[in-house]
Design a protein around this motif. Structure first.
Motif, PDB file in Angstrom:
ATOM      1  N   ARG A  70       3.542 -37.619  27.952  1.00 41.48           N
ATOM      2  CA  ARG A  70       2.625 -38.719  27.656  1.00 41.48           C
ATOM      3  C   ARG A  70       1.376 -38.632  28.537  1.00 41.48           C
ATOM      4  O   ARG A  70       0.271 -38.875  28.075  1.00 41.48           O
ATOM      5  N   GLN A  71       1.554 -38.287  29.813  1.00 36.61           N
ATOM      6  CA  GLN A  71       0.395 -38.108  30.690  1.00 36.61           C
ATOM      7  C   GLN A  71      -0.527 -37.012  30.147  1.00 36.61           C
ATOM      8  O   GLN A  71      -1.741 -37.193  30.095  1.00 36.61           O
ATOM      9  N   TYR A  82      -2.413 -38.319  27.204  1.00 39.49           N
ATOM     10  CA  TYR A  82      -3.423 -39.294  27.627  1.00 39.49           C
ATOM     11  C   TYR A  82      -4.607 -38.589  28.279  1.00 39.49           C
ATOM     12  O   TYR A  82      -5.762 -38.905  27.998  1.00 39.49           O
ATOM     13  N   TRP A  83      -4.334 -37.622  29.146  1.00 35.13           N
ATOM     14  CA  TRP A  83      -5.404 -36.901  29.818  1.00 35.13           C
ATOM     15  C   TRP A  83      -6.219 -36.065  28.848  1.00 35.13           C
ATOM     16  O   TRP A  83      -7.419 -35.877  29.038  1.00 35.13           O
ATOM     17  N   GLU A 107      -6.707 -37.002  25.666  1.00 31.96           N
ATOM     18  CA  GLU A 107      -7.499 -38.016  24.958  1.00 31.96           C
ATOM     19  C   GLU A 107      -8.683 -38.487  25.802  1.00 31.96           C
ATOM     20  O   GLU A 107      -9.769 -38.739  25.273  1.00 31.96           O
ATOM     21  N   LYS A 108      -8.483 -38.627  27.108  1.00 31.94           N
ATOM     22  CA  LYS A 108      -9.533 -39.083  28.024  1.00 31.94           C
ATOM     23  C   LYS A 108     -10.411 -37.937  28.518  1.00 31.94           C
ATOM     24  O   LYS A 108     -11.313 -38.143  29.321  1.00 31.94           O
TER      25      LYS A 108
END
Length: 145
Positions: free
Chosen positions: A20-21, A24-25, A27-28
């Motif tokens: 998940r990290q 997320y990273w 996506e960001k």
């Protein structure tokens, strides 16, 4: 370290990050891996350099830095990549981030023990980075994965 690219699952296992990290990273746009189209789906692959950056982010988060602070530190490292070769597995560079109150900004310089102690004596934060240790940790994980 024969492999040049690592799947998300392998990257998570090697760096200690969660899947998940990593998502997320991505996506960001903190650590953006090489993404190769394969038929109808997409496969995500991380290079060794990206593993280093993932490990740095994971390390900073593990010691209590916020996501935003960790991202700022990574961005600062990238800005100084010509000065500090943190992505090179053979590097012996040791650096430190520290706050300069006169300039009101975070600086990145080669690690100097006396300067670090001076900053600490003034109550200023010092964040040491031993790049050789980051690479050593990754090599150990790669050897046993």
């Amino acid at each position: 370290m024969n492999k040049q690219f690592f799947t998300s699952r392998e990257a998570a296992q090697i760096t200690g990050c969660s899947l998940r990290q990593l998502q997320y990273w991505r996506e960001k746009e903190v650590v953006v891996p090489t993404i190769a189209g394969t038929g109808t789906g997409r496969s995500v692959y991380y290079s060794y350099s990206e593993l280093v950056e993932l490990k740095l982010m994971e390390s900073w988060l593990a010691i209590g830095f916020s996501f935003d602070r960790s991202r700022m530190l990574l961005d600062k490292l990238r800005f100084y990549k010509d000065k500090f070769d943190y992505l090179n597995p053979e590097t012996t560079d040791r650096v430190m981030f520290y706050w300069n109150p006169d300039w009101e900004r975070l600086l990145l310089d080669p690690f100097e023990r006396d300067r670090a102690i001076e900053c600490l004596d003034q109550g200023l934060a010092v964040i040491p980075l031993w790049f050789d240790q980051i690479h050593h940790q990754l090599r150990l994980k790669l050897k046993y994965s």
